[in-house]
Motif scaffolding. Structure first.
Motif, PDB file in Angstrom:
ATOM      1  N   ASN A  58       3.413  15.798   6.293  1.00  0.00           N
ATOM      2  CA  ASN A  58       2.888  14.945   5.040  1.00  0.00           C
ATOM      3  C   ASN A  58       3.142  13.600   4.788  1.00  0.00           C
ATOM      4  N   ASP A  59       4.101  13.077   5.587  1.00  0.00           N
ATOM      5  CA  ASP A  59       4.617  11.666   5.488  1.00  0.00           C
ATOM      6  C   ASP A  59       3.471  10.809   6.565  1.00  0.00           C
ATOM      7  N   ALA A  60       2.348  10.352   5.800  1.00  0.00           N
ATOM      8  CA  ALA A  60       1.558   9.595   6.582  1.00  0.00           C
ATOM      9  C   ALA A  60       2.035   7.806   6.569  1.00  0.00           C
ATOM     10  N   GLN A  99       0.918  -1.163  -0.143  1.00  0.00           N
ATOM     11  CA  GLN A  99      -0.132   0.099  -0.056  1.00  0.00           C
ATOM     12  C   GLN A  99       1.084   1.259  -0.023  1.00  0.00           C
ATOM     13  N   MET A 147      -0.372   5.070  -1.476  1.00  0.00           N
ATOM     14  CA  MET A 147      -0.022   5.933  -0.506  1.00  0.00           C
ATOM     15  C   MET A 147       1.187   6.899  -1.491  1.00  0.00           C
ATOM     16  N   GLN A 206      -0.797   9.040  -3.619  1.00  0.00           N
ATOM     17  CA  GLN A 206      -1.523  10.154  -3.227  1.00  0.00           C
ATOM     18  C   GLN A 206      -0.637  11.320  -2.645  1.00  0.00           C
ATOM     19  N   ILE A 218       1.590  11.037  -0.014  1.00  0.00           N
ATOM     20  CA  ILE A 218       1.723  10.837   1.516  1.00  0.00           C
ATOM     21  C   ILE A 218       2.749   9.858   1.924  1.00  0.00           C
TER      22      ILE A 218
END
Lengths: 513, 164
Positions: B42-44, B25, B30, B33, B35
């Motif tokens: 911003n780094d999810a 994912q 990700m 998106q 991220i």
């Protein structure tokens, strides 16, 4: 400050709904605790959806009262049936059952209820005294401290839990990962949603908890035998004459309640550890003629005072720091979060009336426990005759209706079912379930504070060592990991030694773990 | 026979699959998106990535110990016989059917039917008890949730519901 908090809480408490649900909660808790296989956690889980439909304090009052009643209810079946209704009542069996066999079942039940209520009240006093102090200290906490507090709480629970430490850590990490599903709070990006609208807000905590604990428990219950055979406890009626009997053991009562509160406040320890510890201490301090293990009043006083004081102790870190002490307080904390109340120092500062109300509702629950616990003993003894065959479908339907009621969502029902399957699988493999739930609740707190810490930091991760309190928490976390590794290596060596001398003993070690 | 060792392996594979899914994912959805990299705001992806790495390390240690222990010949405790698994499997199947039936025939019909079947599965044979428990619990919960808490319980395609 405490008196103002309590005065504001008293105003919220003095409503028919809050008082009524507290009384109902104690009665339901006693019943659920008394039924073998269920317990305070199951009670809190099953009534969680109901609690979210009423006023916040009434809902929390209901759940707290179930917690208090359920922690005492296990003693009823331990004394009358020699089957502890809950693991925390296992130590009550040592003296409770022999006492009942000697024809003193009514005294044993009266002592258990009275000691539970007084122990719980003592735990409540310590809760009221210490939680505001701890919360005041925690107002100094910024994101780095809050991050490390969450990590330390989860590590402690994984390490102290009775099951394998590694499995506890895996379960906790899985819970934290589950909590990342949905919309990220900072970047607003979608994580693990697979383009599904239903996953945008992640999984509802109630669906997770009900599935993991209640559904999996019912699956394990039907694997047992004699489901249609009702238990046959002897008809018993307890009386308030037990109060002076308990007061004869006031030093034991006080000591056990202190031990119970201490272990309750320690994340991961729980009621069973406190009950067994206080029993061992009471036995060591007793005179031989007291006959511990043969129906000693002091044995029941020690275990019951300790396991109910644990409830008050467990609420200290939950309310003051937002770190639940065990699975039951994790579910309680989940309920608070759903109701928009965020446990921790901010709750004490911004909503002192709610905190005062929770304190008072806990005290009220213990007073109610003393009264209805003794008056309704014959009813609970009668209800012990309900066969498991009737309980299993009832609880399953309650799980489904309760979960559906949250958001009228069929998706939540399937999430509950999925977590039920996961719970069965994890339990078959001897994984503890509590860290999954605690990880799910603490996960967002840890992540948000971790990322905020890094945002305010000039040196990246060094911020956790630059700040004194955060550094102490890092040190404590390292100590917990070190202790776990040490215990783990020692147990491996012991197992190795046992395998050489007597391979057959490993089974015993596994069961004791 | 589903012994603890087999269950442990299944759970270990589940954890490994979860770790694989996290990395898949991160590298696809990700990243698309935007991220999966950048600063802490911003780094999810860094946090789930770190958790996945922790799971992988702990899982490797856990599996290593299990393998060493099985080589040393230490016996494993626990285990459920295939016969004993039948009833739990049947209960889970019934519960899954119930969740499907809720949307089709509604709460009242589905609950009474599933309660009767579950009671039968648990060994209950008394017709009176089957009727009393299933109807009593179904209507009791309907009164609590539907009547007192104003929850609209599923009515199914036929709109069957009690009048609240």
């Amino acid at each position: 400050m405490i008196s103002e908090m309590l005065a504001a809480g008293a105003v919220l408490l003095a409503t028919p709904q809050v008082i009524g649900l507290t009384v109902l909660g104690v009665a339901l808790g006693l019943l659920i605790g008394a039924l073998p296989g269920l317990g305070p956690l199951m009670g809190v889980v099953l009534l969680l959806p109901v609690a979210l439909y009423v006023e916040p304090l009434a809902g929390i009052g209901l759940l707290t009262a179930v917690f208090v009643g359920g922690s005492c209810g296990g003693a009823i079946s331990a004394i009358l049936l020699r089957i502890p209704g809950t693991p925390i009542a296992a130590a009550t069996l040592f003296d409770g059952y022999p006492m009942a066999q000697k024809g003193r079942a009514a005294d044993a039940l009266g002592i258990a209820v009275t000691a539970s209520a007084i122990g719980g009240l003592f735990g409540g006093m310590l809760l009221i005294g210490f939680a505001p102090l701890l919360a005041a200290f925690a107002t100094r906490f910024a994101p780095p401290e809050l991050t490390m507090l969450g990590v330390l709480g989860l590590l402690s629970i994984a390490v102290v839990s009775k099951e394998d430490t590694l499995k506890g850590l895996l379960a906790g990490a899985l819970g934290m990962l589950i909590a990342t599903i949905g919309t990220d709070q900072l970047s607003t990006g979608y994580r693990f949603t697979f383009d599904s609208y239903a996953l945008l807000n992640g999984f509802h905590i109630v669906s997770i908890v009900v599935g993991l604990f209640a559904v999996s428990e019912m699956v394990f219950q039907v694997a047992g035998s004699r489901l249609t055979e009702p238990a046959r406890p002897e008809a018993t009626r307890a009386g308030f004459g037990a109060v002076p009997l308990v007061m004869r053991h006031r030093f034991n009562l006080l000591r056990s309640a202190t031990i119970g509160t201490f272990f309750g406040a320690l994340p991961g320890a729980g009621g069973d550890v406190s009950a067994f510890t206080s029993y061992a201490v009471a036995k060591a301090a007793a005179r031989p003629e007291e006959g511990f293990g043969e129906g000693a009043e002091g044995g029941i006083v020690a275990t019951e005072a300790a396991n109910n004081a644990t409830c008050g102790g467990a609420l200290i870190p939950t309310l003051a720091l937002g770190i639940p002490g065990d699975a039951t307080t994790a579910v309680l904390m989940g309920a608070l979060l759903i109701l928009g109340l965020f446990p921790g120092p901010a709750l004490f500062e911004n909503q002192p009336e709610i905190v005062g109300g929770i304190f008072l509702v806990y005290v009220l629950a213990n007073v109610v426990l003393l009264v209805i616990g003794i008056l309704l003993v014959p009813l609970f003894v009668h209800l012990l005759r309900i066969p498991k065959a009737s309980l299993v479908p009832t609880i399953l339907i309650l799980c489904a209706v309760g979960t559906f009621a949250l958001q009228s969502s069929v998706f939540d029902l399937w999430v509950m079912f999925g977590f039920g399957l996961l719970g069965v699988l994890l339990r078959c493999a001897d994984y503890p379930l509590a860290p999954v739930v605690i990880g799910t609740i603490l996960g967002p707190i840890v992540e948000n504070n971790l990322r905020r810490s890094l945002l305010i930091s000039r040196d990246g991760y060094w911020i956790f060592l630059d700040r004194p309190i955060a550094a102490v928490l890092v040190g404590l976390s390292a100590l917990v990991i070190g202790a776990a590794v040490f215990g783990w290596v020692r147990s491996l060596r012991r197992r190795g030694g046992m395998a050489v001398t007597d391979p057959g003993t490993d089974d015993k070690v596994d069961h004791q773990r | 026979m589903l012994d603890r060792r087999l269950a442990e392996w299944i759970v270990a594979m589940l954890f490994a699959a979860v770790v694989g899914l996290v990395f898949q994912q991160i590298s696809t959805d990700m990243t698309a998106q935007g991220i999966a990299s950048g600063g802490p705001y911003n780094d999810a992806a860094s946090y789930p990535r770190a958790l996945a790495v922790v799971i992988l390390i702990v899982l490797a240690a856990n599996v290593g110990i299990r393998v060493l222990r099985s080589r040393s010949g230490a016996p494993q405790s626990g285990g459920i016989s295939a016969h004993a698994l039948r009833r739990p499997a049947a209960l889970l199947s019934l519960f899954a059917l119930y969740l499907i039936a809720l949307g089709m025939v509604g709460y009242l019909v589905a609950s009474v039917a599933v309660m009767v079947l579950t009671l039968l599965l648990c060994g209950e044979r008394s017709p009176l008890r089957l009727a009393l428990v299933s109807v009593g619990v179904t209507f009791g919960l309907s009164i609590v949730f539907g009547g007192l808490l104003d929850v609209v319980l599923p009515r199914g395609h036929f709109g069957i519901a009690l009048p609240w």
